[in-house]
Design a protein around this motif. Sequence first.
Motif, PDB file in Angstrom:
ATOM      1  N   TYR A   1      40.034  41.206  39.066  1.00  0.00           N
ATOM      2  CA  TYR A   1      40.996  40.203  38.645  1.00  0.00           C
ATOM      3  C   TYR A   1      40.784  39.861  37.182  1.00  0.00           C
ATOM      4  O   TYR A   1      39.658  39.745  36.726  1.00  0.00           O
ATOM      5  CB  TYR A   1      40.888  38.959  39.516  1.00  0.00           C
ATOM      6  N   GLU A   2      41.873  39.690  36.492  1.00  0.00           N
ATOM      7  CA  GLU A   2      41.783  39.328  35.084  1.00  0.00           C
ATOM      8  C   GLU A   2      41.488  37.846  34.900  1.00  0.00           C
ATOM      9  O   GLU A   2      40.962  37.440  33.873  1.00  0.00           O
ATOM     10  CB  GLU A   2      43.086  39.672  34.371  1.00  0.00           C
TER      11      GLU A   2
ATOM     12  N   SER B   1      35.209  36.553  33.405  1.00  0.00           N
ATOM     13  CA  SER B   1      36.477  36.678  34.133  1.00  0.00           C
ATOM     14  C   SER B   1      37.018  35.335  34.616  1.00  0.00           C
ATOM     15  O   SER B   1      38.068  35.288  35.234  1.00  0.00           O
ATOM     16  CB  SER B   1      36.302  37.600  35.339  1.00  0.00           C
TER      17      SER B   1
ATOM     18  N   TYR C   1      49.612  37.921  35.010  1.00  0.00           N
ATOM     19  CA  TYR C   1      48.644  38.971  35.317  1.00  0.00           C
ATOM     20  C   TYR C   1      47.889  38.577  36.584  1.00  0.00           C
ATOM     21  O   TYR C   1      47.930  37.422  37.015  1.00  0.00           O
ATOM     22  CB  TYR C   1      47.689  39.171  34.134  1.00  0.00           C
TER      23      TYR C   1
ATOM     24  N   SER D   1      45.620  37.171  39.262  1.00  0.00           N
ATOM     25  CA  SER D   1      44.739  36.005  39.278  1.00  0.00           C
ATOM     26  C   SER D   1      44.289  35.745  40.706  1.00  0.00           C
ATOM     27  O   SER D   1      44.960  36.130  41.656  1.00  0.00           O
ATOM     28  CB  SER D   1      45.468  34.772  38.759  1.00  0.00           C
TER      29      SER D   1
END
Length: 106
Positions: free
Chosen positions: A1-2, A26, A72, A74
């Motif tokens: 995960y970003e 992160s 993005y 999450s």
Amino acid sequence: YEAVHWIAGGRFKENNLTILKKQLASVEHVYLIGESENYFLTEFQGSVKITSSKDLNIAVKQAHENAQKNTYPSVVLLSPACASFDQFENFEARGDAFRVAVGQLV
């Protein structure tokens, strides 16, 4: 995960958060609950966005709202790094409360 939206806190049982500070790359935002709130604030201030959520239900709502704003991938992560006894009978009760709070989002 970003982007991790991390729910943390409870009754602190360790001497420091040094090992956790190394893992913040992160983590986009930390949502604090429980007795250890001030300790986390002091240790993480300037390293990551922090919200004092006070309790789990509020933290789940705040984390969900912020994660939904991202374009993005999450994730909302309950990984308290602390004992549950300040607000719950045990860790299972805290996990059940998390599950209920997530279910109420739908």
